[in-house]
Scaffold this motif. Structure first.
Motif, PDB file in Angstrom:
ATOM      1  N   SER A 190       0.831  -1.210   0.000  1.00 12.79           N
ATOM      2  CA  SER A 190       0.000   0.000   0.000  1.00 12.79           C
ATOM      3  C   SER A 190       0.864   1.258   0.000  1.00 12.79           C
ATOM      4  CB  SER A 190      -0.933  -0.001   1.223  1.00 12.79           C
ATOM      5  OG  SER A 190      -1.805  -1.118   1.200  1.00 12.79           O
ATOM      6  N   GLU A 191       1.952   1.227   0.754  1.00 16.27           N
ATOM      7  CA  GLU A 191       2.844   2.389   0.781  1.00 16.27           C
ATOM      8  C   GLU A 191       3.471   2.620  -0.596  1.00 16.27           C
ATOM      9  OE1 GLU A 191       3.157   4.405   3.216  1.00 16.27           O
ATOM     10  OE2 GLU A 191       2.560   3.339   5.031  1.00 16.27           O
ATOM     11  N   ILE A 192       3.900   1.538  -1.249  1.00 20.04           N
ATOM     12  CA  ILE A 192       4.564   1.678  -2.542  1.00 20.04           C
ATOM     13  C   ILE A 192       3.565   2.067  -3.635  1.00 20.04           C
ATOM     14  CG2 ILE A 192       5.884   0.456  -4.304  1.00 20.04           C
ATOM     15  CD1 ILE A 192       7.456   1.115  -1.727  1.00 20.04           C
ATOM     16  N   ILE A 193       2.433   1.411  -3.682  1.00 19.44           N
ATOM     17  CA  ILE A 193       1.400   1.773  -4.671  1.00 19.44           C
ATOM     18  C   ILE A 193       0.881   3.179  -4.385  1.00 19.44           C
ATOM     19  CG2 ILE A 193      -0.918   1.253  -5.512  1.00 19.44           C
ATOM     20  CD1 ILE A 193       1.050  -0.706  -6.601  1.00 19.44           C
ATOM     21  N   GLY A 194       0.808   3.543  -3.103  1.00 18.87           N
ATOM     22  CA  GLY A 194       0.285   4.853  -2.728  1.00 18.87           C
ATOM     23  C   GLY A 194       1.131   6.013  -3.203  1.00 18.87           C
ATOM     24  N   GLN A 228      -1.554 -10.983  -3.742  1.00 18.04           N
ATOM     25  CA  GLN A 228      -1.611 -10.219  -2.506  1.00 18.04           C
ATOM     26  C   GLN A 228      -2.259  -8.875  -2.804  1.00 18.04           C
ATOM     27  OE1 GLN A 228       2.441 -10.112  -0.984  1.00 18.04           O
ATOM     28  NE2 GLN A 228       2.149 -12.014   0.155  1.00 18.04           N
ATOM     29  N   LYS A 229      -2.835  -8.271  -1.776  1.00 15.36           N
ATOM     30  CA  LYS A 229      -3.613  -7.049  -1.959  1.00 15.36           C
ATOM     31  C   LYS A 229      -2.864  -5.833  -1.423  1.00 15.36           C
ATOM     32  CE  LYS A 229      -8.227  -9.171  -1.766  1.00 15.36           C
ATOM     33  NZ  LYS A 229      -7.796 -10.586  -1.739  1.00 15.36           N
ATOM     34  N   TYR A 230      -3.395  -4.669  -1.763  1.00 13.27           N
ATOM     35  CA  TYR A 230      -2.991  -3.407  -1.161  1.00 13.27           C
ATOM     36  C   TYR A 230      -4.265  -2.637  -0.863  1.00 13.27           C
ATOM     37  CZ  TYR A 230      -3.634  -1.784  -5.991  1.00 13.27           C
ATOM     38  OH  TYR A 230      -4.155  -1.534  -7.239  1.00 13.27           O
TER      39      TYR A 230
END
Length: 318
Positions: A54-58, A115-117
Motif C-alpha cells: 500500500s505504501e509503494i502503490i500509494g 496479494q492485496k494493497y
C-alpha cells in the motif's frame, strides 16, 4: 574422567506454544528468533506485505502531481512526502523479511494479484485538491489504523510503525494546511476542495476493512495482539475525529445521515457501499489496472539494478 554432560531435552511444541501464549498474554514482544505458530507467522506476512504494498502503490496517485504542483514549495513538500512513502514500504518489507519472506517474491505476488494493497489507492487524483484530501483523509485514516500497531505483539513491525506514524502525522498536517489555504482562496478553489472531499470520503471509510462480522482475520489478529482494535472501532474513531476537522475547514462531509448521538458520544453515519469495496478489491476499481501496470514496469525496467547490486555483493562478500 569427567562426568558426562547432561543435556536438557528440547521443548516440545506444546511447551513452545504455552510460552508463546504467555508472552502474548503478558503483552510482551515476539522477536524474529522466537518460536511462533505457523498461523501467526502467515498472518503477519500477509498483513505486513499488504501494508508495504500500500505504501509503494500509494506513491502513484500523488506522484502524478509532482510536476503539476503550483509552486516550488508545493513541489518540494509533495516530493518529500512521496519519498517518505517509499521509505515506509522499505521498512515494512524489511520487517516481513525477518519472518522469512522474500521481498522480490512479495513484489511478484502483488503484481500477480495474489496479494492485496489498500483499496483507497485504486481511485484517481483528478485535481490538485485531491493531494490535500489524501493528506487529510487518507493519511488521517492511516494514523487511526496504524498508531495502535506501534503496540503490535511482533517487535520489528511495532518498531517500524513508530517512525511511520510520526511521518504520517506530518503528512496529515501538510494535507490539511494545503486544503485550508485553498479554502481561503477563490470560489473555484473552494469548490475543488469540496468536490475532492465528496469523492474521497466514502473510500476513506472503507480503508479500515469490512465490517467486523465480515472480517475473517480480525478476531485472531486481535487475540494474537497483532491488531489492537477491530475495524469498526477504528472506523468510528476516525469519523469522530474527522467531523470537527471538516467543520473548521468549512467543507461538508457527503453523508446526509451523519449525526452526533449524545447518548453514545459518537457520530452515527450512513451505510457504506460494501459492494463497491469488494469490486475494487477484486480489481475492478477506476485505477487498478494502471497501478499494477506501473508497478510491473518499475520491477521489470529496474531488474538490472538488482542484478548489479547482487553481483557486487557476491563479489565483495557482503
Amino acid at each position: 574422567m569427567s562426568a558426562p554432560t547432561l543435556q536438557r531435552p528440547a521443548p516440545d511444541e506444546a511447551d513452545l506454544q504455552r510460552h508463546f501464549d504467555a508472552v502474548i498474554a503478558a503483552e510482551h514482544r515476539i522477536e524474529p528468533r522466537d518460536w511462533m505458530p505457523d498461523g501467526y507467522r502467515r498472518t503477519l506476512i500477509r498483513q505486513i506485505a499488504q501494508h508495504a504494498h500500500s505504501e509503494i502503490i500509494g506513491m502513484q496517485p500523488e506522484g502524478d502531481w509532482l510536476l503539476a504542483a503550483p509552486s516550488l514549495r508545493r513541489k518540494a513538500i509533495l516530493l518529500a512526502k512521496v519519498q517518505d512513502e517509499a521509505g515506509h514500504g522499505m521498512y515494512l518489507y524489511s520487517a516481513a523479511e525477518t519472518l522469512g519472506a522474500d521481498r522480490a517474491d512479495l513484489t511478484d505476488k502483488l503484481i500477480e494479484r495474489k496479494q492485496k494493497y489498500s483499496s483507497i489507492f485504486n481511485y484517481p487524483t483528478l485535481t490538485y485538491a485531491d493531494v490535500g484530501v489524501i493528506g487529510w483523509l487518507v493519511d488521517g485514516a492511516a494514523i487511526c489504523n496504524q498508531v495502535p500497531l506501534c503496540r503490535s505483539s511482533y517487535g520489528p513491525y511495532a518498531r517500524a510503525m513508530i517512525r511511520i506514524c510520526k511521518e504520517e502525522s506530518f503528512h496529515q498536517r501538510q494535507g490539511y494546511e494545503l486544503l485550508m489555504t485553498m479554502m481561503r482562496g477563490t470560489p473555484e478553489q473552494r469548490a475543488m476542495v469540496q468536490d475532492a472531499v465528496d469523492r474521497w470520503w466514502w473510500p476513506s471509510l472503507m480503508m479500515f476493512g469490512p465490517p467486523d462480522a465480515d472480517s475473517p482475520n480480525s478476531a485472531q489478529s486481535m487475540a494474537w495482539g497483532i491488531k489492537r482494535h477491530s475495524n469498526d472501532e477504528l472506523r468510528q474513531r476516525y469519523v469522530d475525529m474527522s467531523v470537527p476537522q471538516a467543520e473548521v475547514l468549512g467543507v461538508t462531509l457527503p453523508d446526509p445521515d451523519l449525526e452526533y448521538d449524545p447518548a453514545t458520544g459518537h457520530h452515527r453515519f450512513g451505510a457504506i457501499d460494501w459492494d463497491e469495496f469488494q469490486r475494487v478489491l477484486a480489481g475492478d476499481g477506476p485505477a487498478n489496472a494502471e497501478r499494477i501496470r506501473r508497478r510491473r514496469a518499475a520491477r521489470d525496467d529496474n531488474a538490472w539494478v538488482v542484478e548489479a547490486a547482487t553481483a557486487y555483493a557476491s563479489k565483495h562478500g557482503s
